[in-house]
Design a protein around this motif. Structure first.
Motif, PDB file in Angstrom:
ATOM      1  N   ILE A   1       4.665   9.495   0.584  1.00 34.21           N
ATOM      2  CA  ILE A   1       5.375  10.299  -0.409  1.00 34.21           C
ATOM      3  C   ILE A   1       4.541  11.537  -0.716  1.00 34.21           C
ATOM      4  N   ILE A   2       5.202  12.647  -1.015  1.00 30.77           N
ATOM      5  CA  ILE A   2       4.535  13.910  -1.331  1.00 30.77           C
ATOM      6  C   ILE A   2       4.856  14.267  -2.777  1.00 30.77           C
ATOM      7  N   LEU A   3       3.818  14.582  -3.547  1.00 29.86           N
ATOM      8  CA  LEU A   3       3.979  14.902  -4.961  1.00 29.86           C
ATOM      9  C   LEU A   3       3.298  16.234  -5.262  1.00 29.86           C
ATOM     10  N   LEU A   4       4.022  17.147  -5.890  1.00 31.61           N
ATOM     11  CA  LEU A   4       3.495  18.464  -6.269  1.00 31.61           C
ATOM     12  C   LEU A   4       3.486  18.545  -7.792  1.00 31.61           C
ATOM     13  N   ALA A   5       2.273  18.663  -8.353  1.00 35.14           N
ATOM     14  CA  ALA A   5       2.094  18.482  -9.802  1.00 35.14           C
ATOM     15  C   ALA A   5       2.131  19.797 -10.581  1.00 35.14           C
ATOM     16  N   GLY A   6       3.126  20.628 -10.316  1.00 35.40           N
ATOM     17  CA  GLY A   6       3.364  21.812 -11.145  1.00 35.40           C
ATOM     18  C   GLY A   6       2.699  23.076 -10.660  1.00 35.40           C
TER      19      GLY A   6
ATOM     20  N   SER B   1      -1.357   4.556 -23.474  1.00 36.93           N
ATOM     21  CA  SER B   1      -0.533   3.778 -24.413  1.00 36.93           C
ATOM     22  C   SER B   1       0.828   3.440 -23.820  1.00 36.93           C
ATOM     23  N   ALA B   2       1.332   4.298 -22.935  1.00 36.06           N
ATOM     24  CA  ALA B   2       2.645   4.076 -22.325  1.00 36.06           C
ATOM     25  C   ALA B   2       2.565   3.202 -21.078  1.00 36.06           C
ATOM     26  N   ALA B   3       1.370   2.661 -20.791  1.00 36.88           N
ATOM     27  CA  ALA B   3       1.168   1.747 -19.656  1.00 36.88           C
ATOM     28  C   ALA B   3       1.440   2.415 -18.309  1.00 36.88           C
ATOM     29  N   VAL B   4       1.137   3.707 -18.231  1.00 34.18           N
ATOM     30  CA  VAL B   4       1.205   4.400 -16.940  1.00 34.18           C
ATOM     31  C   VAL B   4       0.049   3.900 -16.079  1.00 34.18           C
ATOM     32  N   ASP B   5       0.314   3.688 -14.796  1.00 34.52           N
ATOM     33  CA  ASP B   5      -0.735   3.201 -13.908  1.00 34.52           C
ATOM     34  C   ASP B   5      -1.527   4.340 -13.273  1.00 34.52           C
ATOM     35  N   LEU B   6      -0.850   5.429 -12.913  1.00 39.79           N
ATOM     36  CA  LEU B   6      -1.523   6.582 -12.307  1.00 39.79           C
ATOM     37  C   LEU B   6      -0.881   7.859 -12.817  1.00 39.79           C
ATOM     38  N   GLN B   7      -1.686   8.754 -13.345  1.00 38.22           N
ATOM     39  CA  GLN B   7      -1.213  10.091 -13.706  1.00 38.22           C
ATOM     40  C   GLN B   7      -1.892  11.110 -12.805  1.00 38.22           C
ATOM     41  N   ILE B   8      -1.090  12.021 -12.244  1.00 38.84           N
ATOM     42  CA  ILE B   8      -1.597  13.103 -11.408  1.00 38.84           C
ATOM     43  C   ILE B   8      -1.318  14.414 -12.127  1.00 38.84           C
ATOM     44  N   SER B   9      -2.353  15.214 -12.297  1.00 35.28           N
ATOM     45  CA  SER B   9      -2.246  16.483 -13.019  1.00 35.28           C
ATOM     46  C   SER B   9      -2.982  17.579 -12.259  1.00 35.28           C
ATOM     47  N   GLY B  10      -2.866  18.789 -12.775  1.00 35.02           N
ATOM     48  CA  GLY B  10      -3.570  19.942 -12.215  1.00 35.02           C
ATOM     49  C   GLY B  10      -3.912  20.890 -13.347  1.00 35.02           C
ATOM     50  N   HIS B  11      -3.490  22.133 -13.208  1.00 33.57           N
ATOM     51  CA  HIS B  11      -3.540  23.167 -14.246  1.00 33.57           C
ATOM     52  C   HIS B  11      -4.915  23.784 -14.467  1.00 33.57           C
ATOM     53  N   THR B  12      -5.968  22.984 -14.494  1.00 31.19           N
ATOM     54  CA  THR B  12      -7.280  23.479 -14.910  1.00 31.19           C
ATOM     55  C   THR B  12      -7.924  24.406 -13.886  1.00 31.19           C
ATOM     56  N   HIS B  13      -7.601  24.229 -12.590  1.00 33.96           N
ATOM     57  CA  HIS B  13      -8.298  24.911 -11.487  1.00 33.96           C
ATOM     58  C   HIS B  13      -9.808  24.629 -11.535  1.00 33.96           C
TER      59      HIS B  13
ATOM     60  N   LYS C   1       0.848  -1.190   0.000  1.00 36.67           N
ATOM     61  CA  LYS C   1       0.000   0.000   0.000  1.00 36.67           C
ATOM     62  C   LYS C   1       0.881   1.237   0.000  1.00 36.67           C
ATOM     63  N   LEU C   2       0.423   2.267  -0.700  1.00 38.43           N
ATOM     64  CA  LEU C   2       1.168   3.522  -0.767  1.00 38.43           C
ATOM     65  C   LEU C   2       0.194   4.677  -0.574  1.00 38.43           C
ATOM     66  N   LYS C   3       0.495   5.519   0.416  1.00 42.52           N
ATOM     67  CA  LYS C   3      -0.336   6.716   0.625  1.00 42.52           C
ATOM     68  C   LYS C   3       0.398   7.923   0.049  1.00 42.52           C
ATOM     69  N   ILE C   4      -0.262   8.576  -0.918  1.00 43.92           N
ATOM     70  CA  ILE C   4       0.295   9.743  -1.597  1.00 43.92           C
ATOM     71  C   ILE C   4      -0.463  10.989  -1.148  1.00 43.92           C
ATOM     72  N   ALA C   5       0.274  12.023  -0.779  1.00 37.63           N
ATOM     73  CA  ALA C   5      -0.320  13.354  -0.615  1.00 37.63           C
ATOM     74  C   ALA C   5       0.139  14.179  -1.812  1.00 37.63           C
ATOM     75  N   ALA C   6      -0.817  14.721  -2.554  1.00 35.94           N
ATOM     76  CA  ALA C   6      -0.477  15.458  -3.771  1.00 35.94           C
ATOM     77  C   ALA C   6      -1.196  16.797  -3.794  1.00 35.94           C
ATOM     78  N   ALA C   7      -0.519  17.785  -4.342  1.00 31.30           N
ATOM     79  CA  ALA C   7      -1.113  19.110  -4.521  1.00 31.30           C
ATOM     80  C   ALA C   7      -0.607  19.680  -5.831  1.00 31.30           C
ATOM     81  N   SER C   8      -1.422  20.498  -6.439  1.00 26.67           N
ATOM     82  CA  SER C   8      -1.006  21.170  -7.664  1.00 26.67           C
ATOM     83  C   SER C   8      -1.387  22.641  -7.564  1.00 26.67           C
ATOM     84  N   ASP C   9      -0.828  23.431  -8.448  1.00 23.58           N
ATOM     85  CA  ASP C   9      -1.249  24.832  -8.603  1.00 23.58           C
ATOM     86  C   ASP C   9      -1.269  25.571  -7.266  1.00 23.58           C
ATOM     87  N   ILE C  10      -0.143  25.514  -6.578  1.00 25.51           N
ATOM     88  CA  ILE C  10      -0.023  26.214  -5.295  1.00 25.51           C
ATOM     89  C   ILE C  10       0.130  27.709  -5.534  1.00 25.51           C
TER      90      ILE C  10
END
Length: 385
Positions: free
Chosen positions: A194-199, A315-327, A160-169
């Protein structure tokens, strides 16, 4: 050529800004027909509101101070104010159009009509203030968006993996010390692996971030597997190299078209923002090239700021993509527009074996106001099976 494109872009923006403000100014003078003494104050107010945002952004680049910050804040609030004043004026025009058929309002030129215009102007001003103030309060109270996802892959001994993610800070003048501390405290309280900040960590110019020492708070983010970020379009607008250097100096690992294996359990890939080519003339790497040396038996998590061309990740067999940008539009009704532009404007979607999470973002761009949605931090729990 790049500088010429910038001049055209900002020329269009400022032209629209001037036209909208002139429309509000013209309609305001009409509303004040019966109170000519207020017109002088209204003219000065509109001049200040017209100039505040561009002047504030210019001043903070050469002289960051409480004065430049106040001017910036005034202009930022007015961006939201402009929208709702115009929408309310359009609503008033619809009522006028209906009145041209049914004649239920006082006749033009009468005292009743002059008073009606004045009261309508007051009503639009009060409603706009209430909407903007409510949106400001909303922008200060992020929610935790939780999602559990099952990945049909083994990740070594990791179940199990717990991710905290935020974007557009959008760290800067508007998203300052208090909001940055709130971000850090909220994420740390989730106790993520793990902490991930998506741009769009930085709101264009990194100068206000440095002067307010916001990196000190970012340095207090903690997760045993690390804290990672990618560039967004705003890092490139303000100068990506300087922003990236500052963020790395304060404990963030910036993935720039690169892939790392985390404890040999899963891969974390981070793409440069798709607008990199507009600012540097150098395109980002193709996703297939970026992932060509990965072992696809292990889970692959991808950070990509703008959620365009989702089929590429599938197509690239990514399992999870995290994005933001749109607000998700940030201000109502712009969310309807972002839903037309992006396949996923916010929230979750699965395509094939790839899961997508698009965040509404933690911060704000332009006005410190959200009327279309809540700001958020993502808590994503992955189960490997």
């Amino acid at each position: 050529m790049k500088n010429f494109s910038f001049l055209i872009f900002f020329g269009i923006i400022f032209t629209i800004h001037f036209i909208v403000n002139y429309y509000i100014y013209y309609r305001g003078l009409q509303a004040l027909e019966g109170t000519p003494g207020l017109k002088v104050y209204f003219r000065w107010m509109m001049l200040i509101l017209l100039l505040a945002y561009p002047l504030g952004r210019f001043l903070e680049r050469i002289w960051y101070s409480p004065v430049s910050a106040i001017i910036h804040w005034i202009g930022a609030f007015w961006f939201a104010g402009m929208l709702y004043v115009v929408l309310l004026l359009f609503s008033a025009d619809i009522i006028k159009l209906i009145n041209s058929i049914f004649h239920f309002l006082p006749a033009k030129g009468t005292d009743g009509f002059i008073k009606l215009k004045l009261y309508t102007g007051y009503g639009i001003a009060i409603l706009t203030l209430l909407i903007v103030f409510t949106g400001f309060l909303n922008a200060w109270h992020p929610k935790i968006h939780r999602r559990t996802i099952h990945i049909p892959k083994q990740a070594g001994a990791l179940k199990k993996l717990k991710i905290a993610a935020a974007s557009d800070i959008h760290l800067g003048t508007i998203i300052g010390p208090r909001k940055t501390r709130k971000l850090v405290e909220t994420i740390n309280n989730l106790n993520p692996d793990i902490i991930l900040l998506a741009g769009d960590v930085v709101d264009e110019d990194v100068g206000p971030v440095i002067r307010q020492n916001l990196g000190e708070s970012l340095g207090q983010l903690h997760a045993p597997m690390g804290k990672y970020a990618i560039t967004g379009n705003h890092e490139f607008i303000g100068g990506a190299e300087r922003s990236v250097k500052y963020l790395e100096e304060h404990g963030l690992s910036i993935l720039r078209d690169s892939v790392i294996a985390i404890n040999n359990n899963f891969y974390l890939a981070g793409r440069e923002d798709k607008d990199k080519v507009r600012f540097s003339g150098i395109p980002r790497r193709e996703l297939s090239e970026l992932l060509k040396d990965t072992d696809h038996q292990l889970p692959i998590i991808l950070l990509d700021h703008q959620p365009f061309n989702l089929d590429e990740a599938t197509s690239a067999a990514v399992d999870l993509q995290i994005s933001g940008h749109t607000h998700h539009g940030q201000l109502w009704p712009f969310g309807y527009l972002t839903e037309k532009i992006f396949e996923v404007s916010h929230g979750y979607k699965q395509k094939g074996n790839t899961h997508f999470m698009v965040s509404t973002g933690f911060g704000t761009w332009g006005p410190p106001v959200r009327t279309g949605n809540r700001p958020e931090i993502l808590e994503i729990t992955l189960h490997f099976e």
